[in-house]
Every structure is written in C-alpha cells, then in structure tokens.
Write a protein that holds these residues in place. Structure first.
Motif, mmCIF file in Angstrom:
data_model
loop_
_atom_site.group_PDB
_atom_site.id
_atom_site.type_symbol
_atom_site.label_atom_id
_atom_site.label_comp_id
_atom_site.label_asym_id
_atom_site.label_seq_id
_atom_site.Cartn_x
_atom_site.Cartn_y
_atom_site.Cartn_z
ATOM 1 N N GLY A 89 -55.010 -24.562 3.607
ATOM 2 C CA GLY A 89 -55.695 -24.339 4.879
ATOM 3 C C GLY A 89 -55.806 -22.863 5.191
ATOM 4 N N GLU A 90 -55.495 -22.492 6.434
ATOM 5 C CA GLU A 90 -55.586 -21.093 6.873
ATOM 6 C C GLU A 90 -54.593 -20.182 6.161
ATOM 7 O OE1 GLU A 90 -55.354 -20.784 11.115
ATOM 8 O OE2 GLU A 90 -56.890 -22.294 11.427
ATOM 9 N N ASP A 133 -53.175 -15.685 3.374
ATOM 10 C CA ASP A 133 -51.919 -14.944 3.217
ATOM 11 C C ASP A 133 -51.673 -14.517 1.771
ATOM 12 O OD1 ASP A 133 -51.464 -15.359 5.907
ATOM 13 O OD2 ASP A 133 -49.969 -16.929 5.597
ATOM 14 N N PHE A 134 -52.461 -15.020 0.835
ATOM 15 C CA PHE A 134 -52.252 -14.765 -0.578
ATOM 16 C C PHE A 134 -53.346 -13.874 -1.146
ATOM 17 C CE2 PHE A 134 -50.302 -18.877 0.294
ATOM 18 C CZ PHE A 134 -49.023 -18.672 -0.200
ATOM 19 N N THR A 135 -52.988 -13.057 -2.120
ATOM 20 C CA THR A 135 -53.944 -12.226 -2.823
ATOM 21 C C THR A 135 -54.932 -13.131 -3.564
ATOM 22 O OG1 THR A 135 -52.203 -10.594 -3.149
ATOM 23 C CG2 THR A 135 -54.147 -10.420 -4.575
ATOM 24 N N PRO A 136 -56.231 -12.917 -3.406
ATOM 25 C CA PRO A 136 -57.216 -13.777 -4.072
ATOM 26 C C PRO A 136 -57.011 -13.899 -5.583
ATOM 27 C CG PRO A 136 -58.300 -12.420 -2.441
ATOM 28 C CD PRO A 136 -56.881 -11.930 -2.527
ATOM 29 N N ASP A 172 -54.316 -31.771 -7.682
ATOM 30 C CA ASP A 172 -55.131 -30.784 -6.977
ATOM 31 C C ASP A 172 -54.532 -30.529 -5.591
ATOM 32 O OD1 ASP A 172 -57.137 -29.270 -5.784
ATOM 33 O OD2 ASP A 172 -58.632 -30.878 -5.845
ATOM 34 N N LEU A 173 -54.220 -29.277 -5.314
ATOM 35 C CA LEU A 173 -53.631 -28.879 -4.031
ATOM 36 C C LEU A 173 -54.604 -28.053 -3.197
ATOM 37 C CD1 LEU A 173 -50.132 -27.758 -5.392
ATOM 38 C CD2 LEU A 173 -50.743 -29.952 -4.370
#
Length: 184
Positions: A127-128, A132-135, A121-122
């Motif tokens: 974090g914040e 930056d990534f598409t949901p 699990d990552l």
C-alpha cells in the motif's frame, strides 16, 4: 519516522520493513500451515502462521519479534529461530508441506521459488508503505511485475573499489566516510 509507537511497540508496517543483509520477508505459497483457518466463515478461531528467522546476534531482536507475534491480533503466530545454515533449511522446508508461512531469505526468493509456487504475490500488501522503500530495492524483489518479498533491512555487505577506475576519474581512494561520500 520512529519504528516504535508511543507504547514502545513497533507497528505492523515497520515490522515488515526491519530485520539482515538485503534480507527479505517472503510469504510461502505452499504447505499445510497456510494461515487460513479450516472454517473461514465460521467459528471465529484465528488462523495459525509459522514464521521463521535465522539466528540473530543482536540483543533484543528475538524478544521484539516474539513480543510482536504474541500481540498480533489477526492470527496466532509461532516464531522459529534457526541457527546454522538457515537458507538451506528454509529452502528444504519449502519443498515440503511443513514449511513456514512467512520467512526471511537472504536476497529474497529465487526465480525457482517463484515459479515453483513456494512464495506468493505480495504486490498489494505494501500500500502506501511502498513509498518508504527505494524503488530499485522493490524492483529487485519483483518478478514479471509482481512483488514477491518485502525488504527488511538494506545493509551494505561489502564495499570495494577499483583503483584504476578511481584513478581514471581523478579521485583519490577515500579513507573516511566523508571522503567516501565526496567520492561518490
């Protein structure tokens, strides 16, 4: 936002966010080379991490990764580049104690890899940077509410269209990128 700092090196956050296809970095959950030192509270020796990649064809990719691995302060990182059928080699290695600690895998780890404990699990790692990534991309790499891979790069592999679908929508098949954007 630039991938490189003022010294020209990519930072850890962006490093985890770059790299083929909808490739994803996953962290192995088994194997003898766990990244944990044998004496976690003691001697000050850094843990060892094994990181695997498929053989990239783009100039500078291997050099950038190796430079980052060499300069990473929290562990001794070895990088292995694998030509040929990388996915099969990685999947086989994960069934042994000699598999990689960090690796890329085509579309992220499979449900079998997750259920088999081959990845961990990552969820708390981004974090914040998660913003930056598409949901939808993060969702694709999540299983039962836990994130099991971090996207490297989103890269369109193939674009196809159905003439009947476009015709029903009154849209002509696009012949340029601008036309594709307008049609979309």
């Amino acid at each position: 936002m630039s991938d490189a700092g003022s010294n020209g090196f990519i930072n850890r956050r962006r490093f985890l966010a770059i790299g083929g296809g909808l490739a994803a970095m996953a962290v192995a959950g088994c194997g003898s080379n766990t990244g944990r030192s044998d004496n976690p509270g003691g001697s000050g020796s850094k843990p060892a991490l094994s990181q695997w990649y498929h053989q990239y064809g783009e100039a500078g990719t291997q050099q950038a990764v190796e430079r980052y691995a060499k300069e990473y302060p929290d562990a001794t990182v070895t990088v292995q580049w694998s030509p040929g059928d990388y996915d099969k080699k990685a999947a086989s290695a994960l069934l042994t104690d000699g598999g990689p600690d960090v690796f890329e895998y085509g579309n992220g780890p499979s449900i079998d890899m997750i259920k088999g404990g081959q990845v961990v699990d990552l969820s708390d790692l981004l974090g914040e940077a998660k913003a930056d990534f598409t949901p939808s991309l993060i969702s694709r790499l999540t299983y039962q509410g836990k994130l099991y891979a971090i996207p490297q790069v989103t890269d369109m592999q193939l674009l196809v269209y159905r003439k009947s679908l476009l015709s029903a929508a009154g849209v002509q098949p696009p012949t340029t990128v601008d036309g594709l954007l307008a049609a979309a």
